[in-house]
Scaffold this motif. Structure first.
Motif, PDB file in Angstrom:
ATOM      1  N   GLN A   1       0.830  -1.205   0.000  1.00  0.00           N
ATOM      2  CA  GLN A   1       0.000   0.000   0.000  1.00  0.00           C
ATOM      3  C   GLN A   1       0.866   1.258   0.000  1.00  0.00           C
ATOM      4  O   GLN A   1       0.550   2.231  -0.690  1.00  0.00           O
ATOM      5  N   LEU A   2       1.947   1.247   0.766  1.00  0.00           N
ATOM      6  CA  LEU A   2       2.853   2.397   0.798  1.00  0.00           C
ATOM      7  C   LEU A   2       3.466   2.653  -0.576  1.00  0.00           C
ATOM      8  O   LEU A   2       3.559   3.791  -1.023  1.00  0.00           O
ATOM      9  N   VAL A   3       3.879   1.575  -1.246  1.00  0.00           N
ATOM     10  CA  VAL A   3       4.492   1.710  -2.573  1.00  0.00           C
ATOM     11  C   VAL A   3       3.460   2.186  -3.597  1.00  0.00           C
ATOM     12  O   VAL A   3       3.736   3.070  -4.406  1.00  0.00           O
ATOM     13  N   GLN A   4       2.255   1.628  -3.534  1.00  0.00           N
ATOM     14  CA  GLN A   4       1.217   1.956  -4.522  1.00  0.00           C
ATOM     15  C   GLN A   4       0.743   3.401  -4.427  1.00  0.00           C
ATOM     16  O   GLN A   4       0.179   3.927  -5.381  1.00  0.00           O
ATOM     17  N   GLN A   5       0.960   4.076  -3.304  1.00  0.00           N
ATOM     18  CA  GLN A   5       0.526   5.465  -3.162  1.00  0.00           C
ATOM     19  C   GLN A   5       1.343   6.412  -4.036  1.00  0.00           C
ATOM     20  O   GLN A   5       0.921   7.526  -4.324  1.00  0.00           O
ATOM     21  N   ILE A   6       2.524   5.991  -4.454  1.00  0.00           N
ATOM     22  CA  ILE A   6       3.351   6.841  -5.318  1.00  0.00           C
ATOM     23  C   ILE A   6       2.737   6.831  -6.719  1.00  0.00           C
ATOM     24  O   ILE A   6       2.551   5.759  -7.302  1.00  0.00           O
ATOM     25  N   PRO A   7       2.401   7.999  -7.247  1.00  0.00           N
ATOM     26  CA  PRO A   7       1.768   8.029  -8.570  1.00  0.00           C
ATOM     27  C   PRO A   7       2.713   7.580  -9.687  1.00  0.00           C
ATOM     28  O   PRO A   7       3.924   7.778  -9.595  1.00  0.00           O
ATOM     29  N   LYS A   8       2.145   6.986 -10.716  1.00  0.00           N
ATOM     30  CA  LYS A   8       2.929   6.582 -11.885  1.00  0.00           C
ATOM     31  C   LYS A   8       3.444   7.828 -12.594  1.00  0.00           C
ATOM     32  O   LYS A   8       2.803   8.871 -12.590  1.00  0.00           O
ATOM     33  N   GLY A   9       4.619   7.699 -13.188  1.00  0.00           N
ATOM     34  CA  GLY A   9       5.224   8.826 -13.887  1.00  0.00           C
ATOM     35  C   GLY A   9       5.987   9.707 -12.921  1.00  0.00           C
ATOM     36  O   GLY A   9       6.515   9.229 -11.915  1.00  0.00           O
ATOM     37  N   TYR A  10       6.027  11.002 -13.229  1.00  0.00           N
ATOM     38  CA  TYR A  10       6.811  11.951 -12.435  1.00  0.00           C
ATOM     39  C   TYR A  10       5.900  12.758 -11.517  1.00  0.00           C
ATOM     40  O   TYR A  10       4.811  13.173 -11.917  1.00  0.00           O
ATOM     41  N   SER A  11       6.361  12.973 -10.289  1.00  0.00           N
ATOM     42  CA  SER A  11       5.654  13.846  -9.346  1.00  0.00           C
ATOM     43  C   SER A  11       6.690  14.494  -8.434  1.00  0.00           C
ATOM     44  O   SER A  11       7.867  14.135  -8.462  1.00  0.00           O
ATOM     45  N   GLU A  12       6.245  15.449  -7.638  1.00  0.00           N
ATOM     46  CA  GLU A  12       7.122  16.098  -6.674  1.00  0.00           C
ATOM     47  C   GLU A  12       6.460  16.058  -5.306  1.00  0.00           C
ATOM     48  O   GLU A  12       5.228  16.078  -5.207  1.00  0.00           O
ATOM     49  N   THR A  13       7.280  15.999  -4.264  1.00  0.00           N
ATOM     50  CA  THR A  13       6.774  15.958  -2.897  1.00  0.00           C
ATOM     51  C   THR A  13       7.786  16.584  -1.956  1.00  0.00           C
ATOM     52  O   THR A  13       8.963  16.692  -2.293  1.00  0.00           O
ATOM     53  N   MET A  14       7.317  16.988  -0.792  1.00  0.00           N
ATOM     54  CA  MET A  14       8.184  17.491   0.268  1.00  0.00           C
ATOM     55  C   MET A  14       8.303  16.402   1.331  1.00  0.00           C
ATOM     56  O   MET A  14       7.289  15.895   1.817  1.00  0.00           O
ATOM     57  N   ILE A  15       9.527  16.045   1.671  1.00  0.00           N
ATOM     58  CA  ILE A  15       9.801  15.056   2.712  1.00  0.00           C
ATOM     59  C   ILE A  15      10.798  15.678   3.678  1.00  0.00           C
ATOM     60  O   ILE A  15      11.907  16.045   3.268  1.00  0.00           O
ATOM     61  N   ASN A  16      10.401  15.813   4.928  1.00  0.00           N
ATOM     62  CA  ASN A  16      11.283  16.377   5.958  1.00  0.00           C
ATOM     63  C   ASN A  16      11.902  17.705   5.529  1.00  0.00           C
ATOM     64  O   ASN A  16      13.103  17.934   5.698  1.00  0.00           O
ATOM     65  N   GLY A  17      11.098  18.562   4.926  1.00  0.00           N
ATOM     66  CA  GLY A  17      11.567  19.886   4.525  1.00  0.00           C
ATOM     67  C   GLY A  17      12.397  19.922   3.255  1.00  0.00           C
ATOM     68  O   GLY A  17      12.921  20.968   2.889  1.00  0.00           O
ATOM     69  N   LYS A  18      12.515  18.787   2.577  1.00  0.00           N
ATOM     70  CA  LYS A  18      13.283  18.722   1.334  1.00  0.00           C
ATOM     71  C   LYS A  18      12.346  18.369   0.184  1.00  0.00           C
ATOM     72  O   LYS A  18      11.489  17.494   0.324  1.00  0.00           O
ATOM     73  N   LYS A  19      12.516  19.043  -0.960  1.00  0.00           N
ATOM     74  CA  LYS A  19      11.688  18.765  -2.124  1.00  0.00           C
ATOM     75  C   LYS A  19      12.330  17.673  -2.974  1.00  0.00           C
ATOM     76  O   LYS A  19      13.528  17.732  -3.261  1.00  0.00           O
ATOM     77  N   TYR A  20      11.529  16.680  -3.337  1.00  0.00           N
ATOM     78  CA  TYR A  20      12.013  15.548  -4.131  1.00  0.00           C
ATOM     79  C   TYR A  20      11.245  15.453  -5.445  1.00  0.00           C
ATOM     80  O   TYR A  20      10.028  15.656  -5.486  1.00  0.00           O
ATOM     81  N   GLY A  21      11.954  15.127  -6.504  1.00  0.00           N
ATOM     82  CA  GLY A  21      11.364  14.719  -7.758  1.00  0.00           C
ATOM     83  C   GLY A  21      11.299  13.201  -7.734  1.00  0.00           C
ATOM     84  O   GLY A  21      12.316  12.544  -7.487  1.00  0.00           O
ATOM     85  N   VAL A  22      10.117  12.636  -7.966  1.00  0.00           N
ATOM     86  CA  VAL A  22       9.906  11.192  -7.830  1.00  0.00           C
ATOM     87  C   VAL A  22       9.414  10.627  -9.155  1.00  0.00           C
ATOM     88  O   VAL A  22       8.443  11.133  -9.728  1.00  0.00           O
ATOM     89  N   THR A  23      10.076   9.581  -9.631  1.00  0.00           N
ATOM     90  CA  THR A  23       9.652   8.910 -10.857  1.00  0.00           C
ATOM     91  C   THR A  23       9.332   7.456 -10.557  1.00  0.00           C
ATOM     92  O   THR A  23      10.160   6.739  -9.992  1.00  0.00           O
ATOM     93  N   ARG A  24       8.110   7.057 -10.918  1.00  0.00           N
ATOM     94  CA  ARG A  24       7.682   5.657 -10.770  1.00  0.00           C
ATOM     95  C   ARG A  24       7.426   5.087 -12.155  1.00  0.00           C
ATOM     96  O   ARG A  24       6.652   5.631 -12.935  1.00  0.00           O
ATOM     97  N   SER A  25       8.086   3.952 -12.439  1.00  0.00           N
ATOM     98  CA  SER A  25       7.904   3.243 -13.706  1.00  0.00           C
ATOM     99  C   SER A  25       7.417   1.837 -13.405  1.00  0.00           C
ATOM    100  O   SER A  25       8.031   1.125 -12.609  1.00  0.00           O
ATOM    101  N   ASP A  26       6.296   1.449 -14.026  1.00  0.00           N
ATOM    102  CA  ASP A  26       5.736   0.111 -13.835  1.00  0.00           C
ATOM    103  C   ASP A  26       6.135  -0.789 -15.007  1.00  0.00           C
ATOM    104  O   ASP A  26       6.217  -0.333 -16.149  1.00  0.00           O
ATOM    105  N   PHE A  27       6.347  -2.064 -14.702  1.00  0.00           N
ATOM    106  CA  PHE A  27       6.748  -3.058 -15.704  1.00  0.00           C
ATOM    107  C   PHE A  27       5.944  -4.342 -15.513  1.00  0.00           C
ATOM    108  O   PHE A  27       5.316  -4.538 -14.466  1.00  0.00           O
ATOM    109  N   ASN A  28       6.006  -5.233 -16.497  1.00  0.00           N
ATOM    110  CA  ASN A  28       5.395  -6.565 -16.410  1.00  0.00           C
ATOM    111  C   ASN A  28       3.930  -6.494 -16.001  1.00  0.00           C
ATOM    112  O   ASN A  28       3.486  -7.176 -15.068  1.00  0.00           O
TER     113      ASN A  28
END
Length: 84
Positions: A6-33
């Motif tokens: 459930q924790l992993v699935q909450q990350i949206p597919k493709g590119y998104s941005e989020t703030m974690i502990n006061g730091k901004k992250y660019g997040v990329t999720r790619s699905d396969f198979n």
């Protein structure tokens, strides 16, 4: 408490941005198979931190961190969950 999957699935597919502990992250999720495996790479924008892991939906879901402690990935996923 959410399961690892459930924790992993909450990350949206493709590119998104989020703030974690006061730091901004660019997040990329790619699905396969047809969604049975995925890769996540997150990098701190303007910094040096990163998170990288693969996740496999097998009979028992499997998390494979890339050259970092499993605990670091879990902490990131839990913090990401608080921002969703």
């Amino acid at each position: 408490m959410k399961s690892l999957e459930q924790l992993v699935q909450q990350i949206p597919k493709g590119y998104s941005e989020t703030m974690i502990n006061g730091k901004k992250y660019g997040v990329t999720r790619s699905d396969f198979n047809e969604g049975k495996s995925l890769k996540v790479f997150a990098e701190e924008l303007g910094g040096n931190e990163f998170i990288s892991f693969n996740f496999y939906k097998l009979s028992s879901p499997t998390l494979k961190p890339c050259e970092m402690p499993r605990e670091k990935v879990i902490a990131f996923l839990e913090a990401f969950n608080k921002n969703v």
